[in-house]
Design an enzyme around this catalytic site. Structure first.
Site, mmCIF file in Angstrom:
data_model
loop_
_atom_site.group_PDB
_atom_site.id
_atom_site.type_symbol
_atom_site.label_atom_id
_atom_site.label_comp_id
_atom_site.label_asym_id
_atom_site.label_seq_id
_atom_site.Cartn_x
_atom_site.Cartn_y
_atom_site.Cartn_z
ATOM 1 N N GLY A 133 -16.399 89.870 -57.854
ATOM 2 C CA GLY A 133 -16.619 90.824 -56.481
ATOM 3 C C GLY A 133 -15.454 90.266 -55.409
ATOM 4 O O GLY A 133 -14.806 90.902 -55.070
ATOM 5 N N ASP A 183 -27.053 77.330 -61.990
ATOM 6 C CA ASP A 183 -27.904 76.634 -61.036
ATOM 7 C C ASP A 183 -29.098 75.995 -61.885
ATOM 8 O O ASP A 183 -29.742 76.745 -62.637
ATOM 9 C CB ASP A 183 -28.396 77.704 -60.016
ATOM 10 C CG ASP A 183 -27.270 78.116 -59.054
ATOM 11 O OD1 ASP A 183 -26.178 77.522 -59.244
ATOM 12 O OD2 ASP A 183 -27.618 78.962 -58.211
ATOM 13 N N GLY A 242 -14.792 81.644 -60.619
ATOM 14 C CA GLY A 242 -15.928 80.491 -60.647
ATOM 15 C C GLY A 242 -17.057 81.142 -61.314
ATOM 16 O O GLY A 242 -17.249 82.422 -61.409
ATOM 17 N N TYR A 270 -22.039 72.834 -59.308
ATOM 18 C CA TYR A 270 -21.168 73.681 -58.500
ATOM 19 C C TYR A 270 -20.743 73.029 -57.269
ATOM 20 O O TYR A 270 -19.293 73.237 -56.727
ATOM 21 C CB TYR A 270 -21.856 74.882 -57.950
ATOM 22 C CG TYR A 270 -21.418 76.102 -57.511
ATOM 23 C CD1 TYR A 270 -20.416 77.122 -58.113
ATOM 24 C CD2 TYR A 270 -21.522 76.294 -56.010
ATOM 25 C CE1 TYR A 270 -20.085 78.223 -57.555
ATOM 26 C CE2 TYR A 270 -20.762 77.281 -55.589
ATOM 27 C CZ TYR A 270 -19.993 78.304 -56.050
ATOM 28 O OH TYR A 270 -19.592 79.451 -55.683
HETATM 29 N N1 CAA Z 1 -34.730 73.301 -50.162
HETATM 30 C C1 CAA Z 1 -36.021 72.556 -50.510
HETATM 31 N N2 CAA Z 1 -36.734 72.849 -51.478
HETATM 32 C C2 CAA Z 1 -36.286 73.960 -52.234
HETATM 33 C C3 CAA Z 1 -35.249 74.712 -52.012
HETATM 34 C C4 CAA Z 1 -34.444 74.303 -50.940
HETATM 35 N N3 CAA Z 1 -33.392 75.115 -50.582
HETATM 36 N N4 CAA Z 1 -35.002 75.475 -53.158
HETATM 37 C C5 CAA Z 1 -36.165 75.417 -53.769
HETATM 38 N N5 CAA Z 1 -37.036 74.518 -53.711
HETATM 39 C C6 CAA Z 1 -38.204 74.042 -54.140
HETATM 40 C C7 CAA Z 1 -39.359 74.897 -54.222
HETATM 41 O O1 CAA Z 1 -39.929 75.290 -52.982
HETATM 42 C C8 CAA Z 1 -40.292 74.406 -55.471
HETATM 43 O O2 CAA Z 1 -41.028 73.572 -54.642
HETATM 44 P P1 CAA Z 1 -42.555 73.691 -55.107
HETATM 45 O O3 CAA Z 1 -42.609 73.101 -56.561
HETATM 46 O O4 CAA Z 1 -42.953 72.295 -54.229
HETATM 47 O O5 CAA Z 1 -43.276 74.882 -54.663
HETATM 48 C C9 CAA Z 1 -39.134 73.823 -55.955
HETATM 49 O O6 CAA Z 1 -37.938 73.582 -55.110
HETATM 50 C C10 CAA Z 1 -38.776 74.410 -57.363
HETATM 51 O O7 CAA Z 1 -38.140 75.679 -56.913
HETATM 52 P P2 CAA Z 1 -37.916 76.871 -57.815
HETATM 53 O O8 CAA Z 1 -39.445 77.331 -58.254
HETATM 54 O O9 CAA Z 1 -37.093 77.698 -57.321
HETATM 55 O O10 CAA Z 1 -37.437 76.132 -59.200
HETATM 56 P P3 CAA Z 1 -36.455 76.565 -60.442
HETATM 57 O O11 CAA Z 1 -36.398 75.504 -60.990
HETATM 58 O O12 CAA Z 1 -37.292 78.095 -60.937
HETATM 59 O O13 CAA Z 1 -35.182 76.912 -59.565
HETATM 60 C C11 CAA Z 1 -33.244 76.742 -58.512
HETATM 61 C C12 CAA Z 1 -34.627 76.154 -58.967
HETATM 62 C C13 CAA Z 1 -32.083 77.120 -59.406
HETATM 63 C C14 CAA Z 1 -32.562 75.721 -57.716
HETATM 64 C C15 CAA Z 1 -33.433 78.108 -57.622
HETATM 65 O O14 CAA Z 1 -34.190 77.853 -56.588
HETATM 66 C C16 CAA Z 1 -32.145 78.912 -57.302
HETATM 67 O O15 CAA Z 1 -31.660 79.639 -57.893
HETATM 68 N N6 CAA Z 1 -31.887 78.536 -55.781
HETATM 69 C C17 CAA Z 1 -30.746 79.195 -55.374
HETATM 70 C C18 CAA Z 1 -29.442 78.092 -55.573
HETATM 71 C C19 CAA Z 1 -28.422 78.867 -54.733
HETATM 72 O O16 CAA Z 1 -28.240 78.927 -53.363
HETATM 73 N N7 CAA Z 1 -27.192 79.136 -55.300
HETATM 74 C C20 CAA Z 1 -26.220 79.828 -54.851
HETATM 75 C C21 CAA Z 1 -25.864 80.931 -55.863
HETATM 76 S S1 CAA Z 1 -24.458 81.757 -55.045
HETATM 77 C C22 CAA Z 1 -23.047 80.906 -55.116
HETATM 78 O O17 CAA Z 1 -22.863 79.674 -55.374
HETATM 79 C C23 CAA Z 1 -22.050 81.418 -54.191
HETATM 80 C C24 CAA Z 1 -21.547 80.603 -53.061
HETATM 81 O O18 CAA Z 1 -20.489 79.672 -53.382
HETATM 82 C C25 CAA Z 1 -22.176 80.425 -52.013
#
Ligand code: CAA
Length: 246
Positions: A14, A93, A89, A152
């Site tokens: 992208g 996650d 990249g 990451y």
């Molecule tokens: N802060 C605090 N708590 C968080 C949180 C956050 N940011 N994100 C998730 N949690 C908590 C949830 O609320 C949940 O808590 P409970 O169990 O108490 O309900 C717990 O963490 C588990 O969360 P998930 O159900 O989401 O857990 P999972 O194992 O299924 O997934 C994860 C975890 C993979 C990290 C998922 O939350 C995710 O994909 N997050 C996004 C990460 C992200 O921003 N990636 C960026 C990709 S794009 C990129 O990288 C480009 C760039 O340069 C910007």
């Protein structure tokens, strides 16, 4: 303007596509690499239909020999690489307590080791010719950390450490080395984040929206311009105001 040879790694993605197009529109001769030939040929055809003539070569940037061969092929086709954008990249996650060695190693190899693998074969030529532009595409998450991205964020923070060291070593030789740190851009990578999580992230962006790939390409074009010769070792945030470190 001077037409330069530019190598953009991960150019079929992208942000990479937008960087390739912007550099080509500025008059540069642009090359990129691919790992998936079928996807890359389709990308090449689509770009050609829009009037772009990109050079595409095979190569996995996480592997030193493949990266070196990739640079050789680009140089055979276009001449010495004068502009290098380390953009390739991936994400794998996972919260750290569940992260596997593969998730860690794949991200470090593709996002950080690639900077060594691709820059090493081009830096000596840039030093001899006394001109070069190197730009790392890092991330807001290298600056602020991100839940679920220990791998990451470590790689992306490492990229800027690489930038500021190379910038010092090469400043006297007409080579600038800088970092662009994008925030959340509307690409496949960000759209792969679960929707509920993504909505919470967008709510934290002061501009109220995801970024556009070309808004990152614009930042890259700033660093690679001839006039940017005195800007080196900088990290330019382009994140809609989501993180305002200084
Ligand atoms: N802060 C605090 N708590 C968080 C949180 C956050 N940011 N994100 C998730 N949690 C908590 C949830 O609320 C949940 O808590 P409970 O169990 O108490 O309900 C717990 O963490 C588990 O969360 P998930 O159900 O989401 O857990 P999972 O194992 O299924 O997934 C994860 C975890 C993979 C990290 C998922 O939350 C995710 O994909 N997050 C996004 C990460 C992200 O921003 N990636 C960026 C990709 S794009 C990129 O990288 C480009 C760039 O340069 C910007």
């Amino acid at each position: 303007m001077t037409s330069r040879v530019a190598l953009v790694t991960g150019g079929t993605g992208g942000i990479g596509t937008a960087i390739c197009k912007r550099l080509a529109r500025a008059g540069h001769r642009v090359a990129t690499n691919y790992r998936n030939e079928e996807k890359a040929r389709a990308w090449e055809q689509a770009a050609r239909a829009e009037g772009f003539d990109f050079t595409i070569v095979p190569g996995d940037v996480s592997k030193p020999e493949e990266a070196a061969a990739m640079v050789r092929r680009v140089e055979e086709a276009l001449g010495p690489v004068e502009i290098l954008v380390n953009n390739a990249g991936i994400t794998r996650d996972s919260t750290f307590h569940k992260m596997t060695p593969e998730q860690w190693n794949d991200v470090i190899a593709t996002n950080l080791n690639s900077c060594f693998n691709v820059t090493r074969p081009v830096i000596e030529g840039m030093r001899e010719r006394k001109w070069g532009r190197i730009v790392q595409i890092s991330s807001i998450n290298g600056q602020k950390g991100q839940y679920g991205q220990a791998n990451y964020a470590a790689a992306k923070a490492g990229m800027h450490g690489f930038t500021i060291s190379l910038a010092q070593e090469n400043a006297k030789l007409g080579i600038t080395v800088n970092t662009v740190s994008p925030g959340y851009i509307g690409t496949d990578m960000v759209m792969a984040v679960p929707e509920a999580v993504r909505e919470k992230i967008v709510a934290q962006i002061p501009t109220g929206r995801l970024g556009e790939p070309d808004e990152i390409a614009y930042a890259v074009s700033f660093f690679v311009a001839e006039e940017a010769a005195w800007i080196t070792g900088a990290n330019l945030a382009a994140n809609g105001g989501q993180y305002m470190g200084w």
